[in-house]
Design a protein around this motif. Sequence first.
Motif, short mmCIF file in Angstrom:
data_model
loop_
_atom_site.label_atom_id
_atom_site.label_comp_id
_atom_site.label_asym_id
_atom_site.label_seq_id
_atom_site.Cartn_x
_atom_site.Cartn_y
_atom_site.Cartn_z
N ILE A 244 -102.21 -80.98 32.72
CA ILE A 244 -101.60 -82.57 33.11
C ILE A 244 -102.69 -83.56 34.25
O ILE A 244 -102.31 -84.85 35.23
CB ILE A 244 -100.42 -81.57 34.34
CG1 ILE A 244 -101.62 -81.35 35.30
CG2 ILE A 244 -99.19 -81.43 33.60
CD1 ILE A 244 -99.97 -80.69 36.79
N ALA A 245 -103.90 -82.43 34.71
CA ALA A 245 -104.78 -84.09 35.36
C ALA A 245 -105.94 -83.22 35.23
O ALA A 245 -105.96 -81.25 34.71
CB ALA A 245 -104.55 -83.41 36.87
N THR B 97 -107.58 -87.99 36.39
CA THR B 97 -107.26 -88.78 34.61
C THR B 97 -108.00 -87.91 33.30
O THR B 97 -108.95 -87.86 34.23
CB THR B 97 -107.35 -89.99 34.68
OG1 THR B 97 -106.42 -91.17 35.59
CG2 THR B 97 -107.21 -90.88 33.49
N LEU B 98 -107.43 -87.56 32.61
CA LEU B 98 -107.72 -86.35 31.67
C LEU B 98 -108.88 -87.70 31.05
O LEU B 98 -108.29 -88.46 30.32
CB LEU B 98 -107.10 -85.70 30.53
CG LEU B 98 -107.52 -85.13 29.07
CD1 LEU B 98 -109.17 -84.11 29.66
CD2 LEU B 98 -106.24 -84.42 28.58
N ASP B 99 -109.77 -87.75 30.55
CA ASP B 99 -110.65 -87.82 29.34
C ASP B 99 -110.19 -87.30 27.86
O ASP B 99 -110.96 -86.41 27.77
CB ASP B 99 -112.19 -88.36 29.59
CG ASP B 99 -112.95 -89.02 28.85
OD1 ASP B 99 -112.54 -89.14 27.54
OD2 ASP B 99 -114.24 -89.12 28.13
N THR B 100 -109.40 -88.70 27.21
CA THR B 100 -108.68 -87.63 25.94
C THR B 100 -110.54 -87.80 24.76
O THR B 100 -110.14 -86.95 23.96
CB THR B 100 -108.23 -88.24 25.36
OG1 THR B 100 -108.47 -89.69 25.35
CG2 THR B 100 -106.58 -87.94 26.16
N ALA B 101 -110.99 -88.53 24.75
CA ALA B 101 -112.57 -87.96 24.08
C ALA B 101 -112.85 -86.96 24.20
O ALA B 101 -113.29 -86.77 24.17
CB ALA B 101 -113.33 -89.35 24.44
N LYS C 33 -106.35 -78.52 15.15
CA LYS C 33 -106.03 -79.38 16.56
C LYS C 33 -104.71 -79.54 17.13
O LYS C 33 -103.27 -79.31 16.42
CB LYS C 33 -105.81 -80.87 16.08
CG LYS C 33 -107.29 -81.58 15.53
CD LYS C 33 -107.69 -82.83 15.41
CE LYS C 33 -108.85 -82.92 14.87
NZ LYS C 33 -109.24 -83.76 14.81
N PRO C 34 -104.30 -78.97 18.70
CA PRO C 34 -103.27 -79.13 19.38
C PRO C 34 -102.61 -80.48 19.58
O PRO C 34 -103.30 -81.21 19.28
CB PRO C 34 -103.75 -78.44 20.70
CG PRO C 34 -105.24 -78.84 20.76
CD PRO C 34 -106.06 -79.36 19.75
N GLU C 35 -101.47 -80.32 19.23
CA GLU C 35 -99.93 -81.43 20.02
C GLU C 35 -99.63 -81.07 20.99
O GLU C 35 -99.05 -80.05 21.38
CB GLU C 35 -99.42 -81.29 18.61
CG GLU C 35 -99.86 -81.51 17.10
CD GLU C 35 -98.70 -81.87 16.20
OE1 GLU C 35 -97.88 -81.88 16.61
OE2 GLU C 35 -99.79 -81.92 15.27
N GLY C 36 -99.65 -81.82 21.67
CA GLY C 36 -99.01 -81.76 22.85
C GLY C 36 -99.79 -80.80 24.29
O GLY C 36 -99.10 -80.43 25.10
N ALA C 37 -101.01 -80.88 23.66
CA ALA C 37 -101.69 -79.50 24.93
C ALA C 37 -102.22 -80.64 26.50
O ALA C 37 -102.67 -79.73 26.89
CB ALA C 37 -102.78 -79.76 23.93
N TRP C 38 -101.87 -81.79 26.20
CA TRP C 38 -102.45 -82.38 26.93
C TRP C 38 -101.32 -83.66 27.30
O TRP C 38 -100.40 -84.42 26.83
CB TRP C 38 -103.90 -83.02 27.58
CG TRP C 38 -104.08 -84.03 26.29
CD1 TRP C 38 -104.63 -84.83 26.63
CD2 TRP C 38 -105.34 -82.97 25.89
NE1 TRP C 38 -105.14 -85.24 24.87
CE2 TRP C 38 -105.43 -84.53 24.28
CE3 TRP C 38 -105.90 -82.36 25.28
CZ2 TRP C 38 -105.95 -83.73 23.51
CZ3 TRP C 38 -106.61 -81.38 24.00
CH2 TRP C 38 -106.69 -82.67 23.28
N THR C 39 -100.90 -84.05 29.01
CA THR C 39 -100.05 -85.01 28.77
C THR C 39 -100.74 -86.09 30.48
O THR C 39 -101.40 -85.71 31.41
CB THR C 39 -98.85 -84.83 28.97
OG1 THR C 39 -97.90 -85.95 29.58
CG2 THR C 39 -98.25 -84.44 30.70
N SER C 40 -100.70 -87.63 30.13
CA SER C 40 -100.64 -88.67 30.95
C SER C 40 -99.54 -88.66 31.71
O SER C 40 -99.84 -89.23 32.92
CB SER C 40 -101.46 -89.51 31.05
OG SER C 40 -100.52 -90.63 29.77
N ALA C 41 -98.68 -87.39 31.96
CA ALA C 41 -97.09 -88.43 32.50
C ALA C 41 -97.33 -88.22 34.28
O ALA C 41 -97.03 -89.52 35.07
CB ALA C 41 -96.52 -87.19 32.18
#
Length: 330
Positions: free
Chosen positions: A100-101, A289-293, A314-322
Amino acid sequence: MKKYLMAAAAAAVLLASGTAAMAEAVKLQLKWVTQAQFAGYYVALAKGFYKEAGLDVTILPGGPDINPQQVLAGGGADVVVDWMPSALATREKGSAVVNIAQPFKRSGMMLTCRKETGITKPEDFRGKTLGVWFFGNEYPFLSWMSQLGIPTTGGTDGVTVIKQGFNVDPLIQKQADCISTMTYNEYWQVIDAGIPADQLVTFKYEDMGVATLEDGLYALEDKLKDPAFVETMAKFVKASMKGWDYARANGDEAAQIVIDNDASGAQTIEHQKRMMGEINKLTEGSDGTLDTAAADRTVETLMKGGSDPVITKKPEGAWTSAVTDKAKSM
């Protein structure tokens, strides 16, 4: 007049108790013991940043027998500090944890070797004995060796891996040619043990192109479906990042706050000040904020594990910017 003062005092007490009752309880499980690695959270607590956000935060220290993901899954914490490799491995095994962060922008992990071993480059690891942390911390190392094409099963063409305790004894006692260290902790323990820096060779995972994200904040996917929980986490992240900003600007004070929260009494102010200086290099420039790269690079590194990858897809939904998006809007 006396009755008025008594009534005012009683009202103040009721208001204070009401405010305390309204404070949202949040339990944070740390990845390791109380030290400057987690200073931002302790600072946010000590300086009242959590309280200002309407939160009643409890910080739970970690240790060698504490797995943050197990604590999270068992309901012992609302949010945990963990490294992404461990979190992604946990997620693939069925526990839906979500980043989440990401307060830490850079990795502090490295291998530290005695110069006398003749090791000057990664290819020189062949035939050597390397100390590696396990319990989820071995994933970046195993991926790195796989990318180098170096077996971890011993022999002259491979490396012999010993499970390193959370200390530097294998290097000091020459049981290993290299050991796992963090820039902010164990490396300095080696120095303090009497081996000068000019007698050491270090390989930072960040420089080797195999760094994976460390010290992120993770919560359970199901709980994140609740908008109220997302808002609570947003308040928590915002206050925590305020704590990290304060720690970077006031390193010595932050180190003392860590010492004040160390129930074990094992930490020293000198070591925590030094650690604080190194930790600040890893969090500098982060707003949470997570750097998605960087997350994608972590995934790629973990999947390059040869016959034994850390994660297989590859994971799906493993991180969120919400959470961070909401925190920035507050």
